[in-house]
Design a protein around this motif. Structure first.
Motif, short mmCIF file in Angstrom:
data_model
loop_
_atom_site.label_atom_id
_atom_site.label_comp_id
_atom_site.label_asym_id
_atom_site.label_seq_id
_atom_site.Cartn_x
_atom_site.Cartn_y
_atom_site.Cartn_z
N VAL A 89 7.67 3.27 -4.21
CA VAL A 89 6.85 3.73 -3.17
C VAL A 89 5.55 2.74 -3.45
O VAL A 89 5.02 2.33 -2.47
N VAL A 90 5.04 2.50 -4.61
CA VAL A 90 4.01 1.75 -5.06
C VAL A 90 4.10 0.31 -4.52
O VAL A 90 3.51 -0.27 -3.93
N GLN A 91 5.51 -0.12 -4.79
CA GLN A 91 5.82 -1.49 -4.31
C GLN A 91 5.78 -1.85 -2.73
O GLN A 91 5.40 -2.69 -2.48
N SER A 92 6.46 -0.73 -1.97
CA SER A 92 6.38 -0.61 -0.66
C SER A 92 5.01 -0.72 -0.09
O SER A 92 4.78 -1.25 0.82
N VAL A 93 3.97 0.12 -0.59
CA VAL A 93 2.87 0.08 -0.31
C VAL A 93 1.86 -1.04 -0.55
O VAL A 93 1.12 -1.43 0.28
N HIS A 94 1.86 -1.50 -1.68
CA HIS A 94 1.20 -2.43 -2.45
C HIS A 94 1.36 -3.92 -1.62
O HIS A 94 0.38 -4.76 -1.20
N ALA A 95 2.65 -4.18 -1.34
CA ALA A 95 2.85 -5.51 -0.75
C ALA A 95 2.06 -5.82 0.64
O ALA A 95 1.60 -6.48 0.85
N PRO A 96 2.45 -4.65 1.60
CA PRO A 96 1.57 -4.97 2.85
C PRO A 96 0.20 -4.90 2.72
O PRO A 96 -0.58 -5.92 3.55
N LEU A 97 -0.38 -4.04 2.06
CA LEU A 97 -1.82 -4.27 1.84
C LEU A 97 -2.34 -5.21 1.05
O LEU A 97 -3.41 -5.71 1.59
N SER A 98 -1.78 -5.79 0.11
CA SER A 98 -2.17 -6.92 -0.42
C SER A 98 -2.32 -8.08 0.38
O SER A 98 -3.10 -9.12 -0.03
N ALA A 99 -1.68 -8.32 1.38
CA ALA A 99 -1.58 -9.50 2.20
C ALA A 99 -2.32 -9.01 3.48
O ALA A 99 -2.31 -10.05 4.16
N ILE A 122 -8.31 3.04 8.22
CA ILE A 122 -7.60 1.64 8.50
C ILE A 122 -6.54 1.45 7.39
O ILE A 122 -5.30 1.41 7.62
N SER A 123 -6.80 1.58 6.08
CA SER A 123 -5.63 1.18 4.97
C SER A 123 -4.74 2.04 4.78
O SER A 123 -3.59 1.82 4.97
N CYS A 124 -5.02 3.35 4.77
CA CYS A 124 -3.81 4.31 4.66
C CYS A 124 -3.36 4.69 5.84
O CYS A 124 -1.86 4.66 5.66
N ARG A 125 -3.80 4.37 7.07
CA ARG A 125 -2.92 4.46 8.19
C ARG A 125 -2.06 3.21 8.53
O ARG A 125 -0.92 3.29 8.91
N MET A 126 -2.30 2.19 7.99
CA MET A 126 -1.55 0.86 7.99
C MET A 126 -0.39 1.13 6.88
O MET A 126 0.74 0.48 7.16
N ALA A 127 -0.78 1.78 5.96
CA ALA A 127 0.33 1.59 4.59
C ALA A 127 1.31 2.91 4.89
O ALA A 127 2.13 2.99 4.25
N VAL A 128 1.07 3.99 5.67
CA VAL A 128 1.79 5.13 5.90
C VAL A 128 3.29 4.84 6.41
O VAL A 128 4.22 5.27 5.49
N PRO A 129 3.62 3.84 7.17
CA PRO A 129 5.18 3.59 7.38
C PRO A 129 5.76 3.26 6.35
O PRO A 129 6.84 3.34 5.72
N ALA A 130 5.02 2.37 5.47
CA ALA A 130 5.61 1.72 4.11
C ALA A 130 5.88 2.64 3.04
O ALA A 130 6.91 2.67 2.31
N ALA A 131 4.88 3.80 3.06
CA ALA A 131 4.98 4.90 2.07
C ALA A 131 6.25 5.89 2.44
O ALA A 131 6.92 6.32 1.79
#
Length: 212
Positions: A89-99, A122-131
């Motif tokens: 999960v960390v990898q799934s969330v880290h990749a889109p947010l870091s870019a 902003i950030s958490c809502r963008m990362a929810v699908p990846a999580a």
């Protein structure tokens, strides 16, 4: 025994997916959206189990379990799952947010949002699908996991992987093949759900922020 294994696997896999999803979302967002000095260490610690064999993780939890009262309980297997699969999960969330640039958060701050509110909206809502995708992968991996489950097995806590292995060792090839087919079908369905979730990113909520 088969029904018990299916029930235990569904319970442990679901809990592992939910907990890893929440923890992974928090860790991934924190390390990509803050400038704390501990961020590299936190990220490395969360990804470290990916480089450690499951055998080592299981032995480590066998040493720790008697001291925290989890020995011979199914929750010991859950702890091992969390340790091993949180990195997914960390990898799934880290990749889109870091870019993704932080301009949207800065705009929210200018509009009156607090730092925590901007981070959440902003950030958490963008990362929810990846999580969610990472949590589904965790659940699918936990359902078919064998190494950790065999080593941490206790009475009444056998998992589906252990049941299939025991049936195969006992010569019940028809039963083990049927259960293996069920696991494969469920896994394919879960992967399809993960791919669909990844293709439909959620748009962050927009609007004005007002100081109270």
């Amino acid at each position: 025994g088969t029904l018990t294994g299916i029930g235990n696997s569904l319970m442990l896999a679901t809990l592992a997916g939910l907990i890893c999803g929440v923890l992974g979302l928090g860790i991934g967002t924190f390390v990509t959206r803050t400038r704390a000095r501990s961020n590299p260490a936190l990220l490395g610690l969360s990804l470290l189990p990916q480089a450690i064999p499951g055998l080592v993780i299981a032995v480590a939890w066998l040493v720790i379990a008697p001291r925290i009262g989890l020995y011979n309980t199914p929750w010991l297997i859950l702890c091992a799952y969390l340790t091993s699969f949180l990195a997914l999960v960390v990898q799934s969330v880290h990749a889109p947010l870091s870019a993704t640039p932080t301009t949207a958060e800065e705009a929210a701050r200018i509009s009156g949002a607090t730092r925590l509110r901007a981070l959440w909206d902003i950030s958490c809502r963008m990362a929810v699908p990846a999580a969610i995708s990472g949590a589904v992968l965790v659940a699918l991996t936990a359902v078919r996991e064998l190494t950790l489950s065999v080593l941490l097995l206790s009475p009444g806590s056998q998992t589906l992987g252990v049941v299939i292995f025991n049936l195969q060792q006992a010569g019940a090839y028809n039963a083990s093949s049927a259960l293996s087919l069920i696991v494969a079908v469920v896994g394919l369905a879960g992967l399809g759900l993960t791919a669909r979730t990844a293709r439909t990113p959620r748009t962050p909520r927009t609007g004005s922020y007002t100081h109270l």
